[in-house]
Scaffold this active site. Structure first.
Site, PDB file in Angstrom:
ATOM      1  N   ASP A 131       0.800  -1.341   0.011  1.00 13.71           N
ATOM      2  CA  ASP A 131       0.122   0.062  -0.085  1.00 13.71           C
ATOM      3  C   ASP A 131       0.996   1.235  -0.090  1.00 13.71           C
ATOM      4  OD1 ASP A 131      -2.426  -1.498   0.180  1.00 13.71           O
ATOM      5  OD2 ASP A 131      -2.211  -1.785   2.351  1.00 13.71           O
ATOM      6  N   VAL A 132       2.002   1.362   0.637  1.00 16.77           N
ATOM      7  CA  VAL A 132       2.755   2.511   0.717  1.00 16.77           C
ATOM      8  C   VAL A 132       3.501   2.820  -0.297  1.00 16.77           C
ATOM      9  CG1 VAL A 132       3.106   2.179   3.280  1.00 16.77           C
ATOM     10  CG2 VAL A 132       5.021   1.289   1.658  1.00 16.77           C
TER      11      VAL A 132
END
Lengths: 466, 119
Positions: A393-394
């Site tokens: 996600d990052v």
């Protein structure tokens, strides 16, 4: 024993406590740089030794059998636990230590209550109640956090319908009970115990619905809570060392909590009450197969070996796979060939703030190579290959490009700007946020499926063979 | 101490905490949290004080657990922080897993905490 040398509440004990908390502050000041932090920790520990020694010499200290056996048992457990714990397990260790601290506060508050004078002054009674509630919440909340991080209970959010309402009513009930206790001439002990139990249930209910990905925030917050409850105990006991030390911890936990929340672009309230982390988002791209490119370790090795600059983006998957040493080997092979290797660390990489830095430091990666997100992002367009290991996600460009994405606005490491991207991952499955990662389908992205440790080791040996 | 004095100390300590902690780089946030964690183990002093006036089996048990919990918090917290920070101190490129221990004698019950990593 030689107790009673120092007058409790007298000038000498206060001065020694001032020395002690000054050492805490000085120790924390040394913590601003990796080379001085170790000394700083020893200085703070020295401050603690002075505080403990001072208290043991106060008049009124007694029941030596209980006191000394408590000290002995606590020391033994603390020593053994801290020598055995692995660096990947650090978040749960901190959660556990935090829990026992909170538990101690709650028990001390109970003792204080039992020995309260008939006309218990409110400026002591209120702190006692505060310490009891927060200490109990912190003890149980931390234990649940520990159990989740240790995989003893499911890391998925566990919630019952109407959970928010139940929590709110419970909190309201606790406040009412505290007011009744504080305003009563002869407060019943049963009600006080009920407050302890109610706070324990609240601690369970608040942390159980929070998903694994949000644990860094929860641990920071519980750390702040325990600190504040220690400060409250200091108010009740008129002890300046407890007030200052507890408040310092409260400040520290608060700063870290806010920083984590900012890094995820969410409010603390959202993290605590939304049950977002780990909840699978409905209809998130599982039906449609989008094309992606899969490569093997050998291809990856060639791409990396002939690059000028490589940025490694580690995520929690790296920690789970214990791949930090294998990744370091890979980086060493690249550096031997003159490739410039850096590591881009997202603020929420790992399971607690700064966890990834500790894991990489364990693998002997020099801390100068660990670059923060804001610092490395401008360099990524000039980077030949970005290697994403166990992070998802990052690195999702949707956070920047898609205003409708659940993670819209979350600061990311902009690997999609790099010339080429290699994503090492076990499968195409989505990350904690449960959303598909557009990065995987970009033209300049290659997917390398497998266990991070295995793959990084393979790449390292392939580079060595080139 | 009267309440106002205590509140003064509390507020000043909060500002000192914010000022000092804000300067700690992200790299060190895990050791920082573990160290502040150890510092709030200072509640153990409260355990020692209540043990002094504890009376009867229940109160002695409460005091015993409070002291044991607080001590675990202090000793474990500082030792584990020391282990983590030892890995940052090491600067020369070497692949050894253990670092010779620096002086650790000044801490309560903390001897031999620098055993290095156990991965």
């Amino acid at each position: 024993m030689i107790a009673g040398v120092i007058e409790a509440g007298g000038d000498l004990s206060t001065i020694l406590y001032i020395v002690s908390f000054s050492l805490f502050i000085f120790g924390l000041m040394q913590g601003t740089h990796p080379t001085t932090a170790k000394t700083g920790n020893l200085i703070a520990a020295g401050g603690m030794a002075i505080a403990v020694a001072t208290t043991l010499l106060l008049d009124g200290i007694g029941n030596w059998g209980v006191t000394l056996s408590g000290l002995a048992v606590g020391t033994a457990v603390g020593v053994i636990a801290s020598l055995r714990v692995q660096m990947t397990q650090m978040p749960q260790m901190v959660a556990l230590y935090n829990g026992v601290g909170g538990g101690a506060v709650a028990l001390i508050a109970w003792s204080e209550f039992r020995h309260a004078p008939v006309d218990f002054p409110l400026d002591e009674f209120i702190p006692v109640l505060f310490a009891a509630v927060i200490g109990s919440v912190s003890f149980w909340g931390s234990n649940i956090a520990f159990a989740k991080l240790q995989d003893l209970i499911p890391t998925k959010p566990l919630a019952v319908p109407g959970q928010q309402v139940i929590n709110a009513l419970l909190l309201l009930g606790l406040i009412v009970a505290c007011v009744i206790l504080a305003s009563s001439d002869d407060p019943p002990e049963g009600l006080f115990i009920a407050v302890l139990v109610g706070a324990a249930i609240l601690g369970n209910l608040v942390v159980l619905p929070i998903g694994g990905a949000d644990m860094p925030v929860v641990i920071s917050l519980l750390n702040a809570f325990t600190g504040l409850s220690a400060a409250a105990a200091g108010f009740a006991l008129d002890n300046v060392a407890l007030i200052v030390a507890g408040t310092l911890v409260g400040s520290s936990g608060t700063i870290l909590t806010l920083e984590m929340a900012t890094a995820m672009n969410r409010s603390v309230a959202n993290i605590l009450f939304a049950g977002f982390g780990g909840a699978p988002a409905a209809g998130a791209g599982t039906d449609e197969e989008r094309p992606h490119t899969a490569i093997g370790a050998q291809d990856a090795a060639i791409k990396l070996a002939y690059a000028d600059s490589v940025v490694i983006v580690p995520g929690y998957g790296l920690a789970v796979a214990q791949a930090q040493h294998a990744v370091k080997e890979m980086a060493d092979e690249l550096e031997k060939r003159g490739v410039d290797v850096n590591y881009a660390i997202h603020p929420v990489a790992g399971r607690m703030p700064g966890h990834m830095n500790v894991l990489l430091a364990e693998a002997d990666v020099p801390y100068e190579k660990l670059r923060e997100m804001e610092d490395i992002n401008p360099e990524l367009p000039r980077t030949d290959v970005a290697v994403v290991i166990g992070a998802n996600d990052v690195t999702n460009p949707a956070a920047k490009n898609d205003p409708d994405s659940p993670i819209a606005g979350m600061p990311i490491i902009e690997v999609h700007e790099a010339q080429q991207v290699i994503v090492i991952k076990r499968s195409m499955s989505p990350g904690f946020a449960g959303i598909d990662n557009d990065l995987f389908y970009l033209d300049n992205t290659d997917m390398l499926f497998g266990d991070a440790k295995q793959v990084a080791g393979d790449i390292a040996s392939e580079i060595g063979n080139l | 101490m009267d309440l106002v004095t205590e509140l003064t100390i509390f507020v000043l300590a909060a500002f000192v905490g914010f000022a000092v902690i804000s300067k700690v780089p992200t790299t060190l946030h895990t050791p920082l949290m573990s160290q502040t964690n150890a510092i709030h183990g200072i509640v153990m002093l409260g355990g020692l004080i209540v043990a002094g006036f504890a009376d009867g089996a229940l109160e002695l048990t409460i005091a015993f657990i409070a002291i044991a919990f607080g001590t675990i918090n202090i000793v474990g917290g500082f030792m584990v922080t020391d282990r983590m920070l030892s890995m940052f101190v090491r600067k020369r490129p070497n692949t050894e897993k253990t670092t010779p221990s620096a002086s650790s004698a000044s801490r309560p019950g903390a001897a031999g905490s620098d055993e290095g990593s156990d991965s």
